[in-house]
Design a protein around this motif. Sequence first.
Motif, PDB file in Angstrom:
ATOM      1  N   GLY A  90       0.472  -1.080  -0.342  1.00 20.73           N
ATOM      2  CA  GLY A  90      -0.208  -0.248  -0.039  1.00 20.73           C
ATOM      3  C   GLY A  90       0.822   1.568   0.046  1.00 20.73           C
ATOM      4  O   GLY A  90       0.269   1.991   0.348  1.00 20.73           O
ATOM      5  N   LEU A  91       2.098   1.539  -0.458  1.00 16.90           N
ATOM      6  CA  LEU A  91       2.958   2.142  -0.164  1.00 16.90           C
ATOM      7  C   LEU A  91       2.500   3.082  -1.879  1.00 16.90           C
ATOM      8  O   LEU A  91       2.250   2.847  -2.676  1.00 16.90           O
ATOM      9  CB  LEU A  91       4.027   1.649  -0.266  1.00 16.90           C
ATOM     10  CG  LEU A  91       4.950   0.911   0.847  1.00 16.90           C
ATOM     11  CD1 LEU A  91       6.213   0.217   0.200  1.00 16.90           C
ATOM     12  CD2 LEU A  91       4.298   2.244   1.866  1.00 16.90           C
ATOM     13  N   SER A  92       3.341   4.806  -1.965  1.00 16.03           N
ATOM     14  CA  SER A  92       2.960   5.194  -2.978  1.00 16.03           C
ATOM     15  C   SER A  92       3.931   4.787  -4.330  1.00 16.03           C
ATOM     16  O   SER A  92       4.904   4.669  -4.421  1.00 16.03           O
ATOM     17  CB  SER A  92       3.325   6.884  -2.546  1.00 16.03           C
ATOM     18  OG  SER A  92       3.267   7.578  -4.261  1.00 16.03           O
ATOM     19  N   PRO A  93       3.235   5.057  -5.187  1.00 11.97           N
ATOM     20  CA  PRO A  93       4.020   4.378  -6.404  1.00 11.97           C
ATOM     21  C   PRO A  93       5.426   5.192  -6.788  1.00 11.97           C
ATOM     22  O   PRO A  93       6.120   5.867  -6.852  1.00 11.97           O
ATOM     23  CB  PRO A  93       3.658   4.932  -7.659  1.00 11.97           C
ATOM     24  CG  PRO A  93       2.247   4.851  -7.019  1.00 11.97           C
ATOM     25  CD  PRO A  93       2.112   5.040  -6.024  1.00 11.97           C
ATOM     26  N   SER A  94       5.447   6.956  -5.681  1.00 14.47           N
ATOM     27  CA  SER A  94       6.499   8.296  -5.360  1.00 14.47           C
ATOM     28  C   SER A  94       7.815   7.048  -5.321  1.00 14.47           C
ATOM     29  O   SER A  94       8.536   7.596  -5.025  1.00 14.47           O
ATOM     30  CB  SER A  94       6.209   8.853  -5.131  1.00 14.47           C
ATOM     31  OG  SER A  94       5.050   9.490  -5.293  1.00 14.47           O
ATOM     32  N   LEU A  95       7.169   5.955  -4.608  1.00 14.18           N
ATOM     33  CA  LEU A  95       8.584   5.297  -3.436  1.00 14.18           C
ATOM     34  C   LEU A  95       9.500   4.472  -4.789  1.00 14.18           C
ATOM     35  O   LEU A  95      10.446   4.517  -4.983  1.00 14.18           O
ATOM     36  CB  LEU A  95       8.112   4.134  -2.727  1.00 14.18           C
ATOM     37  CG  LEU A  95       8.981   3.126  -2.188  1.00 14.18           C
ATOM     38  CD1 LEU A  95       9.773   4.234  -0.944  1.00 14.18           C
ATOM     39  CD2 LEU A  95       8.594   2.155  -0.909  1.00 14.18           C
ATOM     40  N   VAL A  96       8.557   4.040  -5.834  1.00 17.32           N
ATOM     41  CA  VAL A  96       9.011   3.316  -6.681  1.00 17.32           C
ATOM     42  C   VAL A  96      10.226   4.656  -7.903  1.00 17.32           C
ATOM     43  O   VAL A  96      11.387   4.200  -8.413  1.00 17.32           O
ATOM     44  CB  VAL A  96       8.020   2.576  -7.718  1.00 17.32           C
ATOM     45  CG1 VAL A  96       8.927   1.955  -9.078  1.00 17.32           C
ATOM     46  CG2 VAL A  96       7.488   1.547  -7.058  1.00 17.32           C
ATOM     47  N   ALA A  97       8.915   5.710  -7.970  1.00 17.69           N
ATOM     48  CA  ALA A  97      10.683   6.797  -8.790  1.00 17.69           C
ATOM     49  C   ALA A  97      11.388   6.877  -8.119  1.00 17.69           C
ATOM     50  O   ALA A  97      12.599   7.440  -8.442  1.00 17.69           O
ATOM     51  CB  ALA A  97      10.095   7.713  -9.176  1.00 17.69           C
ATOM     52  N   ALA A  98      11.964   6.973  -6.566  1.00 12.68           N
ATOM     53  CA  ALA A  98      13.147   7.379  -5.662  1.00 12.68           C
ATOM     54  C   ALA A  98      13.862   6.228  -5.445  1.00 12.68           C
ATOM     55  O   ALA A  98      14.932   7.162  -5.399  1.00 12.68           O
ATOM     56  CB  ALA A  98      12.416   7.371  -4.041  1.00 12.68           C
ATOM     57  N   ARG A  99      13.846   4.688  -5.397  1.00 11.22           N
ATOM     58  CA  ARG A  99      14.421   4.055  -5.273  1.00 11.22           C
ATOM     59  C   ARG A  99      14.942   3.592  -6.447  1.00 11.22           C
ATOM     60  O   ARG A  99      16.016   2.612  -6.720  1.00 11.22           O
ATOM     61  CB  ARG A  99      13.640   3.060  -4.453  1.00 11.22           C
ATOM     62  CG  ARG A  99      13.366   3.529  -3.138  1.00 11.22           C
ATOM     63  CD  ARG A  99      14.355   3.845  -2.249  1.00 11.22           C
ATOM     64  NE  ARG A  99      13.761   4.937  -0.673  1.00 11.22           N
ATOM     65  CZ  ARG A  99      13.990   5.494  -0.845  1.00 11.22           C
ATOM     66  NH1 ARG A  99      14.480   6.407  -1.670  1.00 11.22           N
ATOM     67  NH2 ARG A  99      13.657   6.533   0.477  1.00 11.22           N
ATOM     68  N   LEU A 100      13.883   3.775  -7.348  1.00  5.72           N
ATOM     69  CA  LEU A 100      14.821   3.533  -9.098  1.00  5.72           C
ATOM     70  C   LEU A 100      15.211   3.505  -9.319  1.00  5.72           C
ATOM     71  O   LEU A 100      15.739   3.842 -10.604  1.00  5.72           O
ATOM     72  CB  LEU A 100      13.629   2.194  -9.918  1.00  5.72           C
ATOM     73  CG  LEU A 100      12.497   0.703  -8.985  1.00  5.72           C
ATOM     74  CD1 LEU A 100      11.880   0.292  -9.856  1.00  5.72           C
ATOM     75  CD2 LEU A 100      13.908   0.265  -8.501  1.00  5.72           C
TER      76      LEU A 100
END
Length: 455
Positions: free
Chosen positions: A355-365
């Motif tokens: 349930g995390l934000s897609p922003s985490l994907v942009a931040a870590r990848l």
Amino acid sequence: MNCDLLVKNGRVVTAEGVDAADVVVKDGRVAALLSPGAREDVRADRVLDAAGKLVLPGAIDVHAHLNDPGFTWREDFAHGTAAAAAGGVTTVVDMPLQNEPALTNAEIFARKHEAVREKALVDYAFWGGLTGDNLDRMHELHEAGVTSFKVFLGPVSPDYRTLDLGVVREALEIAASFGGLLGFHAEDYSIIRHEEDRAIRAGRTGRPDFLRSRPVDAERIATAGVIELARATGARVHICHVSHPEVAELIRRARAEGLSVTGETCTHYLVFGEDDVLERGMLFKCAPPLRDSAAREGLWDYVVDGTLACVASDHSPCAPQEKDESEGAFKAWGGISGIQSLMAVFFDRAVHRRGLSPSLVAARLSEGPARIFGLWGRKGTIRVGSDADLVILDPNRGWRITEESLQYLNRISAFVGLEGKGVPETTIVRGRVVWSDGAVRAPFGCGQLVRRRGA
């Protein structure tokens, strides 16, 4: 406004948030981000409709072994970068080993570039290698544009060398003089070799014996040593493929002190565990090894809080026969192919299952890798002036990884059989569609070498 490409109706994802916007691309860069309804004056040569989908910055895989030149029966740049494109990776930072020769000076840098430049489907950068006898070549590698220098503290293949902390200290002093970054395979050599030898002498060469030979103690001790040398020299260090929260906690504490210490983990440590090695075999063998389920879940806390600012693949392919364990687990190849599944797997596990934000994907990848490895400003986000490296991802489309779907030269992977939601459907590198509708859409050789900023 005239432009080359318009990506309309999508929700644009950055590390800061998710916003409805149209992306205008001209000359390979993001020319404008327009609010919905503000594109009436845009005249585009090509329009992509991203309605109902997310537009993410292309992933930057900072830890991949494409094996080209030298070991191309395992992988080559054509297959490796096609797999990257299929998975939403728009820049690959390729490791200096599993190359022949290892990338240890500027001449080899140039030769490697020449060998792979006509094969690349996505952009690429190079790690430099440190083997102990090339400390006097660090400046020239830095000037050539390597993003970083790879150091092994644990056992490594015969084409490379393990370094002791005395040599590492000197290398860090040199790197500190020009702001270079040293990345570490942080496992203690003496512990691992002793445990391997003890097991082999006792005739214990099975799956449990491999796991016991690489305890978390070895990873923790090596990481602590690197952090102490970072403190002593003021150099920048990066801990590769962190497998356990105890190791991540060392990085968190070092960062809290203000030390220049960063870390990464890999999708296989966030998804699989030691039971997969024990029950399913050598496809799941890697180093450091997979840990228990509590460690796997604990790593997520450090991904979320930014201690582990990068999630990478450590794509380490091999021929199927190299995973054979008929002569014991110690002799089987240790590595997992994962570059194609990096974004889909991380998106599914982060967004749908936690349930995390897609922003985490942009931040870590994307953003974390770009900032740490000297690519920020050109790569790593969607903003005016940055390279138009974009991925159109359907967040609700289901996927199942099969051997047939893989673009690797050797279509084997621990990720085969995994299922989830969130498909990178279209991959765009500098404004050019390189992958869409399940197929390559651009000529090999369109990918470009990216040098560290300032090189």
